[in-house]
Write an enzyme that holds these catalytic residues in place. Sequence first.
Site, PDB file in Angstrom:
ATOM      1  N   SER A  78       0.798  -1.235   0.000  1.00  0.00           N
ATOM      2  CA  SER A  78       0.000   0.000   0.000  1.00  0.00           C
ATOM      3  C   SER A  78       0.829   1.283   0.000  1.00  0.00           C
ATOM      4  CB  SER A  78      -0.956   0.007   1.194  1.00  0.00           C
ATOM      5  OG  SER A  78      -2.003  -0.905   0.975  1.00  0.00           O
ATOM      6  N   LYS A 112      -0.022   3.742  -2.642  1.00  0.00           N
ATOM      7  CA  LYS A 112      -1.079   4.748  -2.552  1.00  0.00           C
ATOM      8  C   LYS A 112      -0.527   6.175  -2.449  1.00  0.00           C
ATOM      9  CE  LYS A 112      -4.568   1.611  -0.629  1.00  0.00           C
ATOM     10  NZ  LYS A 112      -3.887   0.336  -0.396  1.00  0.00           N
ATOM     11  N   SER A 117      -6.086   3.035   4.339  1.00  0.00           N
ATOM     12  CA  SER A 117      -5.485   2.269   3.246  1.00  0.00           C
ATOM     13  C   SER A 117      -6.552   1.489   2.488  1.00  0.00           C
ATOM     14  CB  SER A 117      -4.401   1.315   3.770  1.00  0.00           C
ATOM     15  OG  SER A 117      -3.503   0.961   2.752  1.00  0.00           O
ATOM     16  N   LYS A 125       2.992   6.132   5.660  1.00  0.00           N
ATOM     17  CA  LYS A 125       2.117   5.137   5.037  1.00  0.00           C
ATOM     18  C   LYS A 125       2.621   3.738   5.344  1.00  0.00           C
ATOM     19  CE  LYS A 125      -1.428   3.895   2.773  1.00  0.00           C
ATOM     20  NZ  LYS A 125      -1.465   2.745   3.718  1.00  0.00           N
TER      21      LYS A 125
END
Length: 327
Positions: A105, A108, A162, A278
């Site tokens: 992720s 992203k 997420s 993140k």
Amino acid sequence: MKCTNKCLALLTALAVCFGATGCSDEAIAFSYNPDYKVSAFRISGDTGFETADAFASGLCVVNGDINTDNSAVDMTDATSAGLFDLNSRTVLYAKNIHERLAPASLTKLMTAVVALKYGNPNDVITVSSNMGNLESGAVVCGLAEGDQLTLNQALHALLIKSANDAAVAIAEHIGGSVEGFADMMNEEAQAIGATNSHFVNPHGLNAENHYVTAYDMYLIFNEALKYDTVNEIISMTSYDTVYTDKNGNEKTLSVKNTNQYLAGNVAAPDRVTVIGGKTGTTNAAGNCLILLARDTSGNPYIAVILKSAERGILYTEMNALLEQATS
């Protein structure tokens, strides 16, 4: 000056040769001009002319491992890692920094960069029927066909929870399709110098030919931090909002940050404050984390770890990495 004159004479001769019968069938315009402001011909000691800035003049640059023999930084269970001092543009730690790995992720962050570059936070997204096409077990925020929410709301779900369905909704809104958006992601990656990365989706779920490097993730995160919206979202512990379904009825969205520092489950080292970042986890990518942190003087750092063995180990490794910012 004599050297300059000889260089110009040689170049002029070459230009004449290419334009003359016997050297070429057609004349080729000589593309260099000794008066061009960034030309290498201006070697005579003149002053007052301009020079071109190097592409990486404001970036941290690293070719290989740095400081990996430091016994205080145990990255045994991590495949790749890096620590970047943004003020001094210095790489403080680097392990396998250019190895291509699945980003999970962390993808992203590139999705957010493209969305904010080509979209407006107030854009209204209408969710398609593709939300059900995600792999089993994928994290979602519950979007359904016909739901309407703003790009700003979707970005919060994307970066805080997420949510993979939010990633698809953003991609279709900005790029027309997941595939079209992935093309935009790759174009933007090339533009910012992340040339060792390739994206095929906006969320980072397992896919062939979808990869980054730790160094490219630094470049991508560094680019993302140029947007106020990203800076605001990554520092939030939770987010609550209301959007509408296909019939105009209100739906509530409540998400909590998956970053264990912001969730209050992990403490950062002394003299270091984690601003945000993140997380990312898949079977192929292992446990991944990228952070923006500051020392007590306010100096910013980006720290990244790719493919750590376990989540608990990941945060132990990250603390060891962050401690190098103040050592």
